[in-house]
Write a protein that holds these residues in place. Structure first.
Motif, short mmCIF file in Angstrom:
data_model
loop_
_atom_site.label_atom_id
_atom_site.label_comp_id
_atom_site.label_asym_id
_atom_site.label_seq_id
_atom_site.Cartn_x
_atom_site.Cartn_y
_atom_site.Cartn_z
N ASN A 57 -6.93 17.36 0.89
CA ASN A 57 -6.25 17.02 2.41
C ASN A 57 -6.84 16.16 3.36
O ASN A 57 -6.71 15.64 4.46
CB ASN A 57 -6.41 18.22 3.87
CG ASN A 57 -6.69 19.42 2.91
OD1 ASN A 57 -5.62 19.76 2.74
ND2 ASN A 57 -7.25 20.71 3.41
N GLU A 58 -7.12 14.85 2.48
CA GLU A 58 -7.25 14.05 3.44
C GLU A 58 -5.96 12.59 2.62
O GLU A 58 -5.70 12.70 1.95
CB GLU A 58 -8.10 13.38 2.39
CG GLU A 58 -8.58 11.74 3.31
CD GLU A 58 -9.50 11.29 2.10
OE1 GLU A 58 -10.27 10.18 2.11
OE2 GLU A 58 -10.09 11.45 0.81
N GLU A 59 -6.03 11.69 3.68
CA GLU A 59 -5.05 11.40 4.09
C GLU A 59 -5.21 9.93 4.09
O GLU A 59 -5.90 9.19 4.21
CB GLU A 59 -3.68 10.76 4.99
CG GLU A 59 -3.33 12.88 5.61
CD GLU A 59 -2.02 12.09 6.51
OE1 GLU A 59 -2.10 11.60 7.68
OE2 GLU A 59 -1.21 13.46 6.65
N ILE A 60 -4.92 9.04 2.40
CA ILE A 60 -5.61 8.14 2.11
C ILE A 60 -4.48 7.39 1.72
O ILE A 60 -3.44 7.29 1.52
CB ILE A 60 -6.77 8.39 0.77
CG1 ILE A 60 -4.93 8.58 -0.37
CG2 ILE A 60 -7.27 8.81 0.68
CD1 ILE A 60 -6.03 8.32 -1.88
N GLU A 61 -5.02 5.47 2.35
CA GLU A 61 -3.60 4.36 1.72
C GLU A 61 -4.87 3.78 1.00
O GLU A 61 -5.77 2.59 0.89
CB GLU A 61 -3.66 3.89 3.40
CG GLU A 61 -2.63 2.85 3.57
CD GLU A 61 -2.35 2.01 4.63
OE1 GLU A 61 -2.66 2.75 5.52
OE2 GLU A 61 -2.17 1.15 4.56
N VAL A 62 -3.89 3.18 0.00
CA VAL A 62 -4.64 2.61 -1.71
C VAL A 62 -3.62 1.31 -1.54
O VAL A 62 -2.50 1.49 -1.70
CB VAL A 62 -4.12 3.41 -2.62
CG1 VAL A 62 -4.59 3.04 -3.66
CG2 VAL A 62 -4.67 5.10 -2.29
N SER A 75 1.01 -1.52 -0.20
CA SER A 75 0.00 -0.11 0.50
C SER A 75 1.30 1.56 0.25
O SER A 75 2.17 1.30 0.42
CB SER A 75 -0.89 -0.04 1.15
OG SER A 75 -1.62 -0.90 1.41
N VAL A 76 0.29 2.26 -0.74
CA VAL A 76 0.89 4.01 -0.43
C VAL A 76 -0.03 4.46 0.45
O VAL A 76 -0.87 4.57 -0.34
CB VAL A 76 0.74 4.83 -1.93
CG1 VAL A 76 1.54 5.65 -1.45
CG2 VAL A 76 1.56 3.60 -2.23
N LYS A 77 0.96 5.15 1.15
CA LYS A 77 -0.36 6.07 2.63
C LYS A 77 0.46 7.84 2.03
O LYS A 77 1.35 7.49 2.13
CB LYS A 77 0.23 6.08 3.96
CG LYS A 77 -1.27 6.87 4.47
CD LYS A 77 -0.92 6.15 6.71
CE LYS A 77 -1.26 7.81 7.02
NZ LYS A 77 -1.48 6.98 8.09
N PHE A 78 -0.99 8.09 1.05
CA PHE A 78 -0.59 9.84 1.09
C PHE A 78 -0.84 10.42 2.51
O PHE A 78 -1.88 10.88 2.69
CB PHE A 78 -1.32 9.64 -0.34
CG PHE A 78 -1.25 9.18 -1.72
CD1 PHE A 78 -0.14 9.25 -2.42
CD2 PHE A 78 -2.04 7.93 -1.38
CE1 PHE A 78 -0.08 8.52 -3.83
CE2 PHE A 78 -1.39 7.04 -2.37
CZ PHE A 78 -0.30 8.06 -3.64
N ARG A 79 0.87 10.90 2.54
CA ARG A 79 0.70 11.71 3.74
C ARG A 79 0.03 13.09 3.47
O ARG A 79 1.06 13.99 2.20
CB ARG A 79 1.50 11.35 4.05
CG ARG A 79 2.11 10.14 5.32
CD ARG A 79 0.85 9.88 6.15
NE ARG A 79 0.86 10.75 7.18
CZ ARG A 79 1.37 10.64 8.41
NH1 ARG A 79 2.63 10.22 8.91
NH2 ARG A 79 1.58 11.73 9.35
N VAL A 80 -0.80 14.33 3.86
CA VAL A 80 -0.76 15.30 3.79
C VAL A 80 0.36 16.08 5.14
O VAL A 80 0.86 16.50 5.86
CB VAL A 80 -1.85 16.45 4.67
CG1 VAL A 80 -2.02 17.39 4.35
CG2 VAL A 80 -2.86 15.36 3.91
N GLY A 81 1.96 16.99 3.87
CA GLY A 81 3.12 17.14 4.02
C GLY A 81 2.78 19.04 4.44
O GLY A 81 2.32 19.58 5.31
N HIS A 82 1.90 19.37 2.97
CA HIS A 82 1.50 20.59 3.36
C HIS A 82 0.04 20.08 3.02
O HIS A 82 -0.39 19.30 2.42
CB HIS A 82 1.99 21.96 2.19
CG HIS A 82 3.43 22.04 2.28
ND1 HIS A 82 4.47 21.46 1.74
CD2 HIS A 82 3.89 22.02 4.02
CE1 HIS A 82 5.86 21.86 2.51
NE2 HIS A 82 5.40 22.74 3.25
N LYS A 83 -1.21 21.89 3.04
CA LYS A 83 -2.21 21.44 2.80
C LYS A 83 -2.60 21.61 1.78
O LYS A 83 -1.65 22.06 0.27
CB LYS A 83 -2.82 22.67 3.41
CG LYS A 83 -3.19 22.33 4.82
CD LYS A 83 -4.13 22.10 6.17
CE LYS A 83 -3.74 21.71 7.60
NZ LYS A 83 -4.65 20.90 7.82
#
Ligand SMILES: [Cu+2]
Length: 149
Positions: A82-87, A51-59
């Motif tokens: 601004n959603e941190e999703i895991e795909v 999986s990849v977790k897309f993290r909010v570094g900046h808004k």
């Protein structure tokens, strides 16, 4: 006799256990090492099931798959701003990822899952000019690594 059965069961158990699935973090940034409006890292290689977790570094960013830059039949995904999703990626192939509001500014990344070739369909997918430049740079790095093997 009993010991041999136990050994057989253990061997079978190990063989049937898939490699542990991993989660890799990718940050969405206004500014990173490779310029403004970037995913960091901009290229990751996964095993099917990782999986990849897309993290909010900046808004003000999101992560979404790019139509025409995924394996055939892939339904796609789109995170909210601004959603941190895991795909989780199950199907081998390349996946182009964009930030929807900053696609034209070149905010893209590439994911490789399993064994996959960079097809012309992926290389020449229609994307905005600045995204084209970043993808071409990623493709060149992949080609360079492959040529060195
Ligand atoms: Cu963005």
């Amino acid at each position: 006799m009993r010991a041999r059965i136990a050994a057989t069961l253990i061997a079978f158990g190990l063989a049937a256990t898939p490699a542990l699935a991993e989660t890799i973090e990718v940050r969405m940034l206004n500014r990173g090492e490779n310029g403004s409006m970037v995913f960091e890292p901009d290229y990751v290689e996964l095993k099917p099931g990782d999986s990849v977790k897309f993290r909010v570094g900046h808004k003000s960013h999101n992560a979404a798959s790019i139509d025409g830059m995924t394996p055939a039949g892939y339904p796609g995904f789109k995170g909210q701003i601004n959603e941190e999703i895991e795909v989780t990626f199950e199907t081998s192939g390349f996946y182009g990822i964009k930030c929807s509001p900053h696609f034209a500014m070149g905010m893209v990344m590439l994911i490789k899952v399993g064994e996959a070739e960079l097809t012309d369909a992926i290389r020449k997918a229609e994307v905005p000019g600045r995204a084209r430049g970043r993808f071409d740079a990623i493709f060149a790095r992949i080609d360079q690594v492959k040529a060195a093997q």
